[in-house]
Scaffold this motif. Sequence first.
Motif, PDB file in Angstrom:
ATOM      1  N   TYR A  83       0.920  -0.848   0.333  1.00 27.18           N
ATOM      2  CA  TYR A  83      -0.213  -0.174   0.050  1.00 27.18           C
ATOM      3  C   TYR A  83       0.884   0.875   0.014  1.00 27.18           C
ATOM      4  CZ  TYR A  83      -2.694  -3.845   1.703  1.00 27.18           C
ATOM      5  OH  TYR A  83      -3.167  -4.814   1.832  1.00 27.18           O
ATOM      6  N   ALA A  84       2.507   1.097   0.316  1.00 29.93           N
ATOM      7  CA  ALA A  84       3.066   2.233   0.731  1.00 29.93           C
ATOM      8  C   ALA A  84       3.839   2.293   0.128  1.00 29.93           C
ATOM      9  CB  ALA A  84       3.674   2.477   2.057  1.00 29.93           C
ATOM     10  N   ALA A  85       4.366   3.174  -0.732  1.00 24.55           N
ATOM     11  CA  ALA A  85       5.237   4.150  -1.577  1.00 24.55           C
ATOM     12  C   ALA A  85       7.107   3.197  -1.127  1.00 24.55           C
ATOM     13  CB  ALA A  85       5.856   5.075  -2.010  1.00 24.55           C
ATOM     14  N   SER A  86       7.738   2.792  -1.768  1.00 25.45           N
ATOM     15  CA  SER A  86       8.943   2.592  -0.782  1.00 25.45           C
ATOM     16  C   SER A  86       9.824   1.676  -2.364  1.00 25.45           C
ATOM     17  CB  SER A  86       9.087   0.413  -0.502  1.00 25.45           C
ATOM     18  OG  SER A  86       8.822   0.194  -1.622  1.00 25.45           O
ATOM     19  N   SER A  87      11.374   1.385  -1.954  1.00 26.94           N
ATOM     20  CA  SER A  87      12.401   1.229  -3.057  1.00 26.94           C
ATOM     21  C   SER A  87      11.312  -0.436  -4.278  1.00 26.94           C
ATOM     22  CB  SER A  87      13.676   0.910  -1.983  1.00 26.94           C
ATOM     23  OG  SER A  87      13.472  -1.142  -1.792  1.00 26.94           O
ATOM     24  N   LEU A  88      10.517  -0.654  -3.671  1.00 27.69           N
ATOM     25  CA  LEU A  88       9.732  -1.149  -4.919  1.00 27.69           C
ATOM     26  C   LEU A  88       9.714  -0.502  -5.578  1.00 27.69           C
ATOM     27  CD1 LEU A  88       8.367  -3.908  -2.003  1.00 27.69           C
ATOM     28  CD2 LEU A  88      10.396  -4.343  -3.640  1.00 27.69           C
ATOM     29  N   LEU A  89       8.371   0.315  -5.165  1.00 26.44           N
ATOM     30  CA  LEU A  89       8.157   0.665  -6.731  1.00 26.44           C
ATOM     31  C   LEU A  89       9.028   2.108  -7.108  1.00 26.44           C
ATOM     32  CD1 LEU A  89       5.403   2.486  -8.066  1.00 26.44           C
ATOM     33  CD2 LEU A  89       5.052   3.660  -5.856  1.00 26.44           C
ATOM     34  N   ALA A  90      10.267   2.587  -6.737  1.00 24.57           N
ATOM     35  CA  ALA A  90      11.536   2.933  -6.992  1.00 24.57           C
ATOM     36  C   ALA A  90      12.115   1.902  -8.029  1.00 24.57           C
ATOM     37  CB  ALA A  90      12.440   3.208  -6.646  1.00 24.57           C
ATOM     38  N   VAL A  91      12.374   1.019  -7.654  1.00 25.53           N
ATOM     39  CA  VAL A  91      12.572  -0.396  -8.719  1.00 25.53           C
ATOM     40  C   VAL A  91      11.794  -0.289 -10.143  1.00 25.53           C
ATOM     41  CG1 VAL A  91      13.230  -2.714  -8.312  1.00 25.53           C
ATOM     42  CG2 VAL A  91      14.535  -1.273  -7.110  1.00 25.53           C
ATOM     43  N   ALA A  92      10.662  -0.640  -9.749  1.00 29.40           N
ATOM     44  CA  ALA A  92       9.471  -1.196 -10.698  1.00 29.40           C
ATOM     45  C   ALA A  92       9.533  -0.012 -11.549  1.00 29.40           C
ATOM     46  CB  ALA A  92       8.303  -1.218  -9.983  1.00 29.40           C
ATOM     47  N   MET A  93       9.128   1.326 -11.473  1.00 26.56           N
ATOM     48  CA  MET A  93       9.515   2.916 -12.416  1.00 26.56           C
ATOM     49  C   MET A  93       9.714   2.642 -12.785  1.00 26.56           C
ATOM     50  SD  MET A  93       9.343   6.163 -10.602  1.00 26.56           S
ATOM     51  CE  MET A  93      10.391   6.285 -10.609  1.00 26.56           C
ATOM     52  N   ALA A  94      11.834   2.504 -12.565  1.00 23.77           N
ATOM     53  CA  ALA A  94      12.951   2.658 -12.832  1.00 23.77           C
ATOM     54  C   ALA A  94      12.504   1.771 -13.791  1.00 23.77           C
ATOM     55  CB  ALA A  94      13.894   2.036 -12.313  1.00 23.77           C
ATOM     56  N   ASP A  95      11.679   0.469 -14.170  1.00 27.79           N
ATOM     57  CA  ASP A  95      12.109  -0.677 -14.990  1.00 27.79           C
ATOM     58  C   ASP A  95      11.404  -0.432 -15.687  1.00 27.79           C
ATOM     59  OD1 ASP A  95      12.253  -3.393 -16.629  1.00 27.79           O
ATOM     60  OD2 ASP A  95      10.930  -3.882 -15.064  1.00 27.79           O
ATOM     61  N   VAL A  96       9.964   0.038 -15.609  1.00 28.45           N
ATOM     62  CA  VAL A  96       8.547   0.523 -16.988  1.00 28.45           C
ATOM     63  C   VAL A  96       8.907   1.889 -17.963  1.00 28.45           C
ATOM     64  CG1 VAL A  96       7.704  -1.363 -15.467  1.00 28.45           C
ATOM     65  CG2 VAL A  96       7.453   1.413 -15.340  1.00 28.45           C
ATOM     66  N   PHE A  97      10.187   3.059 -16.859  1.00 28.11           N
ATOM     67  CA  PHE A  97      10.090   3.512 -16.997  1.00 28.11           C
ATOM     68  C   PHE A  97      11.023   3.606 -18.313  1.00 28.11           C
ATOM     69  CE2 PHE A  97       6.448   5.093 -15.154  1.00 28.11           C
ATOM     70  CZ  PHE A  97       5.123   5.243 -15.713  1.00 28.11           C
ATOM     71  N   SER A  98      12.994   2.740 -18.435  1.00 26.78           N
ATOM     72  CA  SER A  98      13.954   2.689 -18.118  1.00 26.78           C
ATOM     73  C   SER A  98      14.332   3.245 -19.683  1.00 26.78           C
ATOM     74  CB  SER A  98      14.284   1.538 -18.568  1.00 26.78           C
ATOM     75  OG  SER A  98      13.897   1.071 -19.687  1.00 26.78           O
ATOM     76  N   THR A  99      13.921   3.719 -20.332  1.00 23.63           N
ATOM     77  CA  THR A  99      14.174   4.737 -22.216  1.00 23.63           C
ATOM     78  C   THR A  99      13.800   5.976 -21.072  1.00 23.63           C
ATOM     79  OG1 THR A  99      13.204   2.859 -23.687  1.00 23.63           O
ATOM     80  CG2 THR A  99      13.234   5.379 -23.548  1.00 23.63           C
ATOM     81  N   ALA A 100      12.423   5.979 -20.906  1.00 23.26           N
ATOM     82  CA  ALA A 100      12.217   7.871 -20.045  1.00 23.26           C
ATOM     83  C   ALA A 100      12.856   8.369 -19.349  1.00 23.26           C
ATOM     84  CB  ALA A 100      10.897   8.155 -19.974  1.00 23.26           C
TER      85      ALA A 100
END
Length: 474
Positions: A83-100
């Motif tokens: 439910y809460a943002a964390s390093s997991l969200l940071a890792v996922a975001m870096a993966d799905v938006f890697s080109t951006a």
Amino acid sequence: MILTVSTTHSPATDLGYLLHKHPDRVQAFRQAFGTATVFYPEASEERTTAAVTLEIDPVALARSRGKRVPDFSLGQYVNDRSYAASSLLAVAMADVFSTARAGVCKARPELADSAIPLEIRIPAMPCRGGVEIARRVFEPLGWAVSAVPIALDPDYPEWGESRYLDLTLSGELRLADALSQLYVLLPVLDESKHYWQGPDEVDKLLRSGEGWLAAHPDRALITRRYLGRGAGLTRVALTRLAELDGTDGSDGSDGSDGSDGSEDPPAEEETAQPEERRKPLNTQRHEAVHAALRDLGARTVIDLGCGPGQFLDRLVRDASFSKVAGCDVSSRSLRSAARRLHLDRLSERQAERVSLFQSALTYEDERMVGYDAAVLMEVIEHVDLPRLAALERVVFGVARPKAVLVTTPNVEYNQLYELAGTRHSDHRFEWTRAEFTDWTEAVAGAYGYRAERRGIGDVDDTHGTPTQMAVFTR
């Protein structure tokens, strides 16, 4: 957990090009700890919002924990990670938006290089230190921060506030910069990493922090909280950051971030003096090279390997230099330099005085020719030794300025920093004073220069100075 990125740039649907995710599609991306989904709650020319949700698989997350991690029984399965943002969200975001995050957009390259209005919202952001810490880390980067503490239970206000914030960031930034900042700062606010950290974490931090972290007033706090406590990673990172910018790299923790200030102090620039805090080595280096250029009477100067433009900024502010140029092989560094120098706001007359261009120092380039002096500040050690002769020929044989100023680390001094290797992972070599002398004399003799060597930084009777400088003159 969810994070949204919105823009009112016109047309706002260009956000789809920048993120490389079509507004009409819902896309799912499998992660080691769950599934990240990207979709657009709204997509119009006036306002477009992209959302990233992360559904955690608690069993997969528990299985990924190392054997040395304490077993907290049900705590592995019953927690806030869904439910809460964390390093997991940071890792996922870096993966799905890697080109951006890399700043690449073939469809809209000019847009990828431009600052656009952005609003980022994280409705449940754990933050040890509360609103103050959120503002301290984001506001210096140009964000307007709205951070509303979330009550532990609205029905029981006497219980007070939780450690979670409803966080909204607003500002005009490059989307690539915003994503890189989030990648670093989400785990900084939460101050918890959910994967094993090795030495490559320092490189990840410096890559994602390029262009902003070295100059951040709370870079020590960010570095310490990103890397966690122990393993000496914070010491290594702060040593390398201090090489990149003239600000003081000391930790300076006073407990205002919720810590006890007991972490190991960083190396190199931060070694404390008994009476007063000394000037950072990078500042001393800039001052020494600047003074040498003025002593030489140079009017036109080119900074070869200028990076994000810290030294160029100093030169541009000095009216005694009629022409200032910078070149670097990294287009990202040049964009940072352009923003630092405010090239888009210069008058026509001022713009004629300052120029930036992309070039490799091992290849001939006529744009390097015709300057009174060239500066190679902490550059040569990044060149593979077999390619150093090519750099020598290009700088001393082809560009052939009246003077060349070279600085490089003195490897003998590293013992005082308790460094077993080089000061930076990208350094191909670091020379002793004798090796530097041999090289400067060989280059001077081969290309018709005289070489004078000087030291920069605190002098040690045994190990010399941390930086060695050569002034070549024809």
